[in-house]
Design an enzyme around this catalytic site. Structure first.
Site: not given
Length: 372
Positions: A83, A199, A48
């Site tokens: 806002c 991993t 905004e």
């Protein structure tokens, strides 16, 4: 106008985390565009305010204008001011919004303050396709606000018969360069990337975003029950937050990893009888990540951690790349079996299918996971 505001919101995809991706358009009574903007980096202006600034920069007065915004204007003091107050101060006379803000600090208060100031407020029906699109763009933010945990999206690359690596560990590359670049785009939109110690040790991955442009690198999360992460792991990148979750305390190893910039969190798991499992409590980890403002958690791990997350009901969505090849015996996508009844399987909804280069990308969601 809402569709255009959504396109503006999409520009915040890689920028606004952990704040929602919001777009705002301002028009006059004749529907002429006065200004537009999207949410900036955390601590920066919201959509905004950016739209108001854009209008001012072009010399457009906004008194009496209509604001089209893809989420309820905030009403609280966080990293920035409210806002809704900025819109009122600018003389905006009508606000059209897609969704109620799920943040308990807002949750209707922004609309209430606008109405109290004489601003007309129109909110789309939750079933409206534009409201749904706005929510989907911010699915991780909604998840964190409502469930207090991130939206967990698990990515897998496999052959058509579901093999993710050969028995000898070879896995690079099953899918194409196009699929790898697309995977990096999914990484880039996430707040954090999650992997497991298997991993880390086997592949020595960087797990960063390299194949698409991004203004920020996602945080990294490692599930490492016994603190085996090497201090020289390639994923230690300057300025990047690394969270390592462990089950067994090791003060010396913790100190070495923290010297590299990691934060070590101990969350040991327990079985139904209260006995220590020696593994990380994955559900508790997600709650902790929610408190660390992680909206979307992107998982790239091996079949063991993938299976653990799936068995514990912690996965929301899958992004699966299938290569047009058959590889036979090897590692699969998940270690979840064997099941004894078909009804024990995980029911999914296909959200999309798309060819990415020569590979097929399937986005599938666990049924009911978005019902919050």
């Amino acid at each position: 106008m809402i569709s255009a505001a959504l396109r503006s919101a999409a520009a915040a995809l890689h920028v606004s985390n952990p704040n929602p991706r919001v777009g705002c358009l301002l028009t006059n009574a004749d529907g002429v565009l006065l200004g537009q903007g999207h949410t900036q980096r955390a601590g920066g202006p919201h959509a905004e305010v950016m739209a108001l600034r854009d209008a001012a920069a072009q010399g457009h007065p906004v008194q009496g204008a209509t604001a089209y915004v893809t989420l309820e204007p905030c009403s609280h003091h966080g990293r920035t001011g409210p806002c809704c107050d900025a819109l009122v101060a600018a003389g905006i006379k009508k606000v059209v919004a897609t969704n109620l803000d799920p943040n308990p600090l807002v949750a209707g208060q922004g609309f209430a303050r606008l109405r109290a100031a004489g601003v007309a407020v129109e909110v789309l029906d939750p079933a409206d396709p534009l409201a749904i699109a706005s929510r989907e763009l911010n699915i991780g933010f909604f998840s964190r606000m409502v469930r207090k945990t991130p939206w967990v999206r698990l990515k897998v690359a496999a052959s058509l018969d579901g093999t993710t690596a050969l028995d000898n560990g070879a896995s690079q590359w099953i899918t194409s360069a196009e699929a790898r670049a697309d995977g990096h785009a999914w990484r880039a939109r996430s707040c954090a990337i999650l992997t497991g110690i298997g991993t880390v040790l086997a592949d020595k991955p960087r797990l960063d975003v390299r194949l698409v442009d991004t203004p920020r690198q996602p945080h990294l999360v490692v599930v490492d029950s016994d603190l085996q992460t090497p201090p020289d792991a390639p994923f230690f990148i300057a300025g990047r937050a690394v969270f390592i979750y462990a089950a067994a305390r090791n003060d010396a190893k913790q100190a070495a990893l923290e010297a590299c910039g990691a934060q070590v969190i101990y969350l040991p798991g327990h079985d139904a009888e209260g006995q220590a499992t020696g593994k990380v409590d994955l559900a508790a980890m997600l709650k902790d990540l929610g408190q660390r403002e992680i909206n979307e958690l992107h998982v790239e791990a091996g079949f063991k951690l993938n299976g653990s997350l799936l068995r514990e009901g912690l996965v929301d969505e899958f992004v699966v790349y299938l290569a047009p090849k058959l590889l036979g015996q090897g590692s699969g996508m998940f270690n979840i079996g064997p099941l004894t009844e078909l009804a024990q399987g995980v029911a999914l909804d296909f959200k999309s299918t798309q060819m990415i280069g020569p590979d097929l990308r399937i986005v599938a969601r666990v049924q009911g996971r978005d019902a919050f």
